[in-house]
Design a protein around this motif. Structure first.
Motif, PDB file in Angstrom:
ATOM      1  N   LEU A 109       0.862  -1.186   0.000  1.00 10.41           N
ATOM      2  CA  LEU A 109       0.000   0.000   0.000  1.00 10.41           C
ATOM      3  C   LEU A 109       0.893   1.230   0.000  1.00 10.41           C
ATOM      4  O   LEU A 109       1.667   1.449   0.930  1.00 10.41           O
ATOM      5  CB  LEU A 109      -0.924   0.007   1.217  1.00 10.41           C
ATOM      6  CG  LEU A 109      -2.102   0.992   1.140  1.00 10.41           C
ATOM      7  CD1 LEU A 109      -3.287   0.485   1.940  1.00 10.41           C
ATOM      8  CD2 LEU A 109      -1.707   2.385   1.620  1.00 10.41           C
ATOM      9  N   VAL A 114      -1.919  -1.178  -3.745  1.00 13.91           N
ATOM     10  CA  VAL A 114      -2.977  -0.209  -3.426  1.00 13.91           C
ATOM     11  C   VAL A 114      -2.335   1.165  -3.342  1.00 13.91           C
ATOM     12  O   VAL A 114      -1.338   1.355  -2.633  1.00 13.91           O
ATOM     13  CB  VAL A 114      -3.671  -0.547  -2.092  1.00 13.91           C
ATOM     14  CG1 VAL A 114      -4.790   0.455  -1.810  1.00 13.91           C
ATOM     15  CG2 VAL A 114      -4.223  -1.965  -2.112  1.00 13.91           C
ATOM     16  N   VAL A 154      -9.285  -5.408   0.678  1.00 18.21           N
ATOM     17  CA  VAL A 154      -9.165  -3.946   0.631  1.00 18.21           C
ATOM     18  C   VAL A 154     -10.310  -3.299   1.409  1.00 18.21           C
ATOM     19  O   VAL A 154     -10.101  -2.343   2.169  1.00 18.21           O
ATOM     20  CB  VAL A 154      -9.144  -3.446  -0.828  1.00 18.21           C
ATOM     21  CG1 VAL A 154      -9.259  -1.925  -0.874  1.00 18.21           C
ATOM     22  CG2 VAL A 154      -7.872  -3.889  -1.523  1.00 18.21           C
TER      23      VAL A 154
END
Length: 271
Positions: free
Chosen positions: A71, A97, A149
């Motif tokens: 991320l 992400v 997510v």
């Protein structure tokens, strides 16, 4: 999909947004051993959290590790510099992400190949678990990864999936930048109170609590914002007099229209 020490999440950047997400994950009960933070200069507050919770902290991408999730929570202007060192740790099944405004999925596919990518646009109320995060997934993202997510980001507020990536610029302009508009309204309301004869301290307190209280009421209520507004407004009363000004042709709506358009345009330029 479960995050584990051998199948961890690598958080790149532990600033205000990355730090808010990390705090939310800890509060959710995610095993700290399944979290790794890569940040060359974390704040004292973040460093204390790492130490207290036993979260592994590194200053550069860890060698010999392929995380389940990477991320990336760095500013758009820093993204290119951040992605290059991550190439060795992103495998074909690693979920990437991004929470950077303006950076499209193609940016990450160009860096890492056809890996699964999710763009996320959270906002700063994530720091108090009242965030709003919009999400868009590339075709390579599996249902299991989407669920992961959602679980990760629901820890800092509400989430919503977008139908197409083109909507992300408008989302950035509305909810991503939106808290700043609300804070400005609180500033302006306090200043208007001062000009109406209140002390600066009292005007600021009244404005702050009014904006915070109205926001919490909107959050908790099932009623639409327009209905809540009407419930406050007595015909011919003081609120109606104020709204006649704010809702005039040159009032609040056209100003916000222009503000959101400017923010969306800037989001496009950042891509």
């Amino acid at each position: 999909m479960n995050l584990t020490k051998s199948n961890p999440l690598l958080l790149v950047g532990a600033g205000k947004m990355g730090g808010a997400m990390l705090s939310g994950w800890v509060d959710q009960g995610i095993d700290p051993a399944a979290l790794i933070v890569c940040d060359p200069r974390p704040s004292d507050e973040m460093a204390a959290l790492f130490s207290k919770k036993g979260i592994r902290h590194v200053t550069e991408a860890p060698v010999g590790l392929t995380p389940a999730v990477v991320l990336v929570a760095v500013k758009p202007q820093m993204m290119d510099a951040a992605l290059e060192p991550l190439k060795p740790v992103v495998g074909p099944e690693t979920l990437v992400v991004s929470v950077a405004a303006g950076k499209m999925i193609a940016t990450f596919e160009a860096a890492f190949g056809q890996v699964p990518v999710v763009r996320a646009m959270p906002n700063t109320p994530a720091q108090v678990q009242r965030g709003m995060t919009a999400l868009f997934a590339s075709p390579a993202v599996s249902r299991e990864q989407k669920t992961l997510v959602e679980e990760l980001l629901s820890g800092i507020g509400a989430v919503a999936w977008l139908e197409n990536e083109g909507q992300m610029d408008a989302v950035t302009a509305v909810s991503g930048s939106g808290p700043a508009y609300v804070f400005l309204m609180a500033e302006c309301l306090a200043e208007a109170g001062r000009k109406a004869g209140l002390s600066s301290e009292l005007a600021a307190k009244l404005a702050r609590q009014t904006v915070a209280g109205a926001g919490e009421l909107l959050y908790r209520s099932d009623l639409e914002a327009g209905t809540l507004r009407k419930n406050v407004t007595s015909p011919g009363g003081t609120t109606a007099a104020a709204l006649d000004v704010l809702m005039a042709d040159e009032g609040f709506q056209p100003l916000l229209d222009a503000a959101v358009a400017a923010a969306a345009k800037r989001s496009q330029e950042l891509s």
